[in-house]
Design a protein around this motif. Structure first.
Motif, short mmCIF file in Angstrom:
data_model
loop_
_atom_site.label_atom_id
_atom_site.label_comp_id
_atom_site.label_asym_id
_atom_site.label_seq_id
_atom_site.Cartn_x
_atom_site.Cartn_y
_atom_site.Cartn_z
N THR A 73 0.83 -1.19 0.00
CA THR A 73 0.00 0.00 0.00
C THR A 73 0.87 1.24 0.00
O THR A 73 2.01 1.23 0.42
N GLN A 74 0.29 2.32 -0.46
CA GLN A 74 1.01 3.59 -0.48
C GLN A 74 1.36 4.01 0.93
O GLN A 74 2.41 4.60 1.17
N GLU A 75 0.51 3.65 1.89
CA GLU A 75 0.76 4.05 3.27
C GLU A 75 2.04 3.42 3.79
O GLU A 75 2.84 4.05 4.46
N TYR A 76 2.25 2.14 3.44
CA TYR A 76 3.49 1.49 3.87
C TYR A 76 4.70 2.13 3.20
O TYR A 76 5.72 2.35 3.82
N HIS A 77 4.57 2.46 1.92
CA HIS A 77 5.68 3.06 1.19
C HIS A 77 6.12 4.37 1.83
O HIS A 77 7.30 4.68 1.89
N VAL A 78 5.17 5.15 2.32
CA VAL A 78 5.51 6.42 2.95
C VAL A 78 6.41 6.18 4.15
O VAL A 78 7.42 6.85 4.35
N ILE A 79 6.06 5.19 4.96
CA ILE A 79 6.87 4.90 6.15
C ILE A 79 8.24 4.38 5.76
O ILE A 79 9.25 4.78 6.31
N GLN A 80 8.27 3.48 4.77
CA GLN A 80 9.55 2.92 4.36
C GLN A 80 10.49 4.01 3.86
O GLN A 80 11.65 4.05 4.22
N ILE A 81 9.98 4.90 3.06
CA ILE A 81 10.81 5.98 2.53
C ILE A 81 11.22 6.93 3.65
O ILE A 81 12.34 7.41 3.71
N GLU A 82 10.31 7.18 4.58
CA GLU A 82 10.62 8.06 5.70
C GLU A 82 11.80 7.52 6.51
O GLU A 82 12.67 8.25 6.94
N ILE A 83 11.86 6.21 6.64
CA ILE A 83 12.95 5.60 7.38
C ILE A 83 14.26 5.67 6.61
O ILE A 83 15.28 6.07 7.13
N ILE A 175 1.31 -13.20 15.71
CA ILE A 175 2.53 -13.15 14.90
C ILE A 175 2.28 -12.24 13.71
O ILE A 175 1.24 -12.33 13.06
N LYS A 176 3.21 -11.39 13.43
CA LYS A 176 3.11 -10.55 12.24
C LYS A 176 4.44 -10.56 11.51
O LYS A 176 5.47 -10.99 12.05
N TRP A 177 4.42 -10.10 10.29
CA TRP A 177 5.62 -10.05 9.45
C TRP A 177 5.95 -8.60 9.16
O TRP A 177 5.10 -7.83 8.73
N GLU A 178 7.19 -8.24 9.38
CA GLU A 178 7.64 -6.87 9.16
C GLU A 178 8.93 -6.85 8.35
O GLU A 178 9.73 -7.79 8.40
N ARG A 179 9.14 -5.75 7.65
CA ARG A 179 10.41 -5.55 6.97
C ARG A 179 11.49 -5.15 7.98
O ARG A 179 11.20 -4.62 9.05
N CYS A 180 12.74 -5.42 7.60
CA CYS A 180 13.86 -5.16 8.50
C CYS A 180 13.90 -3.70 8.95
O CYS A 180 14.14 -3.40 10.12
N ALA A 181 13.64 -2.77 8.02
CA ALA A 181 13.70 -1.34 8.36
C ALA A 181 12.65 -0.98 9.40
O ALA A 181 12.91 -0.17 10.30
N VAL A 182 11.47 -1.58 9.29
CA VAL A 182 10.40 -1.27 10.24
C VAL A 182 10.71 -1.85 11.61
O VAL A 182 10.46 -1.23 12.65
N ILE A 183 11.29 -3.04 11.63
CA ILE A 183 11.67 -3.66 12.91
C ILE A 183 12.70 -2.78 13.63
O ILE A 183 12.58 -2.51 14.82
#
Length: 650
Positions: A73-83, A175-183
């Motif tokens: 989702t675009q919402e996730y992309h915003v966070i990923q780029i912000e990081i 249990i959830k799955w997250e990307r390394c950057a979010v963790i």
């Protein structure tokens, strides 16, 4: 897993402990398969106090229950780029350099590297410059366990204290799955962590323009802390690979550590399967608890280093799911990490050959019977003495091959202060003056009880006085004499059997007792095993012509794809006398247990022409299974050996 190993704790998960589960190990095939942890109520309810981004994170916290059909989702992309944009660094190499490294890198006796999934090419993924999500290994309960009755599923139910064990609905919510950057981002307020592929032992990331020398030396055995998955056999193998830099650079390609690659969340690793190397691509979604703790293998010292949980995920994809890594053998994990060949040693047998002691352990008694049959009642031909075994282990250690050890008896393990039914890695074997010592490493990287003993502390102080480093918490020294009393089984893996090595005169007499002292030429053929109700039992025929004046020592190996129940085969040998029909001269059974994916046959034959058949024994195969047969011959005899393979037609 025995009681001793059930005491291990996950130190990065507060108030977490392990429960004991009673079970039996069969044929050594379940080492470390019952390692569990249990979350208490405080852990379940603990809410992260890390500062949240104003942009909602709920969509990025991918649930196991609905992740099968979920799209980015675009919402996730915003966070990923912000990081990631805070400290964006350029890639360490051009796309062209990456492509050359990806395509051309190979080890001995390997063809061009094949793609594990035909349309997943790391080069194309990088050119797209989009966040990557693996369509073949989606974040789902299915990649953890295929059934609620599977060992890992039962372990997780107990660990999370699930009331509903009839399906995965409750477990999925925990249990959830997250990307390394979010963790990493969730802990940034405390530790200011940034996700990195690999760090050195001081926690320093690679420089922007790093060399291959820099890269391979950043990996360390001390990065690795086994988690709740019972895969000590695989973790021990990965630990061993960190010492063999040549193999490490091949299995974990250098371009994984580039910053642009980490931005995309796409990583690739290489695995050996039935004669070929495969390049396998994964995304960087990892399973975590609600408090963002990884519960499989990780680096507890620097928790923003991700190469080891990513590698473990790649292995899970390679074999099918995480649950298939819950218990196994070092010989199997080392096979798909190297394509090498292994030797199994039993200290009971070496004591018997050296001192005529009675053979006590059941496995050693069974193996001794086979060795007697294979070597014409001359077991000393194949079994090393205590001193010869030390020379084999020392040579393997110096050559950076893989050595593992285990003890199945909890009573003996407890007496020495180690864990029973647990796979250990041997990281060093050597001698200082008259002291023969062995350094042993626990995949959990936890303190073993042996280090609490006064006798141990005195022994390590003696070694330190001779210039050895003090051991890390997860490793310990033993005198060689204590080592062979403590551990009943030792596996030595020749990781690069076609590589040339320098030998001393003492090694020349050990050629039939170890695969390490020969530079091998390997010939390979592939085929299919058939279901047990099929009429075809002869699998593969080969014709062999030997012209050397003296008898030729050869090794035949039969490898199957990764599976829990491995069918056994027999090697039947006939001598061709010309006019008469081929004369049956014997059959060879593997000196292995049923769980080994590589069955090894050791054969010595005089000059002549031979016809051989691999024949499958009675088994419970339901579907066809791929195999590869290999012949290892001394490369110096290459001109004196002719081999032709034929798939038998009945």
């Amino acid at each position: 897993m025995g009681n001793k190993c059930s005491k291990l704790e996950e130190s990065n998960m507060p108030q977490t402990q392990l429960k004991t589960v009673n079970y039996e190990i069969k044929n050594l095939n379940d080492l470390n398969s019952k390692n569990e942890f249990v979350l208490d109520e405080d852990e379940k309810s603990r809410v992260s106090s890390v500062r949240r981004s104003e942009v909602s994170r709920e969509i990025s916290n991918t649930s196991l229950a609905d992740s099968e059909n979920e799209t980015e989702t675009q919402e996730y992309h915003v966070i990923q780029i912000e990081i990631d944009r805070e400290e964006f660094s350029s890639d360490v190499s051009s796309d062209n350099d990456d492509e050359i490294e990806t395509v051309k890198s190979k080890l001995f006796n390997s063809t061009d590297i094949l793609l594990f999934n035909n349309n997943l090419d790391i080069r194309k993924i990088r050119r797209n410059k989009e966040f990557f999500r693996d369509p073949f290994f989606k974040p789902s309960i299915k990649v953890l366990s295929s059934s609620v009755n599977a060992e890992l599923a039962c372990s997780l139910f107990r660990s999370f204290q699930c009331k509903n064990t009839f399906d995965f609905s409750e477990l999925s919510s925990l249990i959830k799955w997250e990307r390394c950057a979010v963790i990493s981002y969730n802990n940034r307020s405390f530790l200011h962590l940034k996700n990195e592929f690999v760090l050195n032992e001081n926690g320093t990331p690679l420089p922007s323009n790093y060399s291959m020398y820099d890269y391979v030396n950043y990996f360390s055995i001390h990065d690795i802390f086994q988690g709740v998955l019972g895969d000590c056999f695989m973790i021990a193998a990965i630990m061993g690979i960190t010492y063999n830099k040549e193999l490490l650079a091949h299995v974990i390609p250098k371009d994984n550590a580039s910053r642009n690659n980490m931005q995309l969340g796409a990583y690739h690793f290489r695995f050996w399967k039935l004669g070929n190397w495969y390049d396998l691509v994964i995304d960087d979604y990892l399973p975590v608890t609600n408090s963002y703790d990884l519960f499989f293998t990780k680096n507890l010292t620097y928790q923003n280093e991700y190469w080891i949980p990513l590698f473990e995920k790649a292995v899970a994809k390679f074999v099918g799911c995480y649950d298939l890594l819950h218990g196994g053998l070092l010989a199997n994990s080392s096979l798909f990490l190297s394509g090498g060949i292994h030797d199994n040693y039993y200290t009971d047998l070496s004591f018997h050959i050296t001192e005529k002691r009675p053979i006590i352990t059941p496995n050693a008694r069974s193996i001794f019977k086979f060795i007697n049959e294979e070597f014409d009642n001359k077991p000393e031909t194949a079994i090393p003495t205590i001193n010869e075994l030390f020379e084999i282990l020392k040579f393997a250690s110096r050559r950076k091959d893989l050595i593992g050890c285990y003890q199945l008896s909890d009573n003996i393990a407890d007496a020495f202060g180690v864990y029973g039914k647990h796979q250990y890695l041997v990281s060093e074997v050597d001698q200082i003056k008259d002291i023969r010592y062995v350094k042993v490493h626990n995949p959990h990287n936890k303190l073993d009880d042996i280090k609490k003993k006064l006798t141990y502390q005195k022994f390590e102080s003696i070694l330190k006085s001779h210039g050895l480093w003090t051991s890390y918490p997860g490793e310990f020294f033993m005198s060689y004499e204590d080592f062979i009393k403590c551990f009943e089984g030792i596996t030595v893996v020749n990781l690069l059997p076609e590589k040339e090595q320098a030998l001393d005169s003492i090694h020349l007499g050990l050629i039939k007792k170890s695969t390490l002292f020969t530079r091998w030429k390997i010939r390979t053929s592939k085929g299919l095993l058939y279901p047990s109700n099929a009429s075809r039992k002869k699998i593969l025929k080969l014709k062999l012509k030997l012209t050397k004046s003296k008898p030729e020592y050869m090794i035949f190996s039969f490898c199957t794809a990764y599976m829990k129940t491995v069918p056994l085969v027999t090697l039947n040998i006939y001598r061709n006398d010309g006019v008469k029909a081929p004369k049956f001269i014997g059959n060879h059974h593997t000196i292995e247990f049923s769980g080994n994916h590589q069955q090894v046959f050791r054969v010595t034959l005089p000059a002549g022409e031979y016809t051989m058949f691999f024949e499958q024994n009675i088994n419970k195969l339901v579907n066809e299974v791929e195999y590869c047969a290999r012949i290892f011959t001394d490369i110096k005899s290459d001109n004196d050996i002719q081999v032709n393979f034929f798939e038998d037609q009945g």
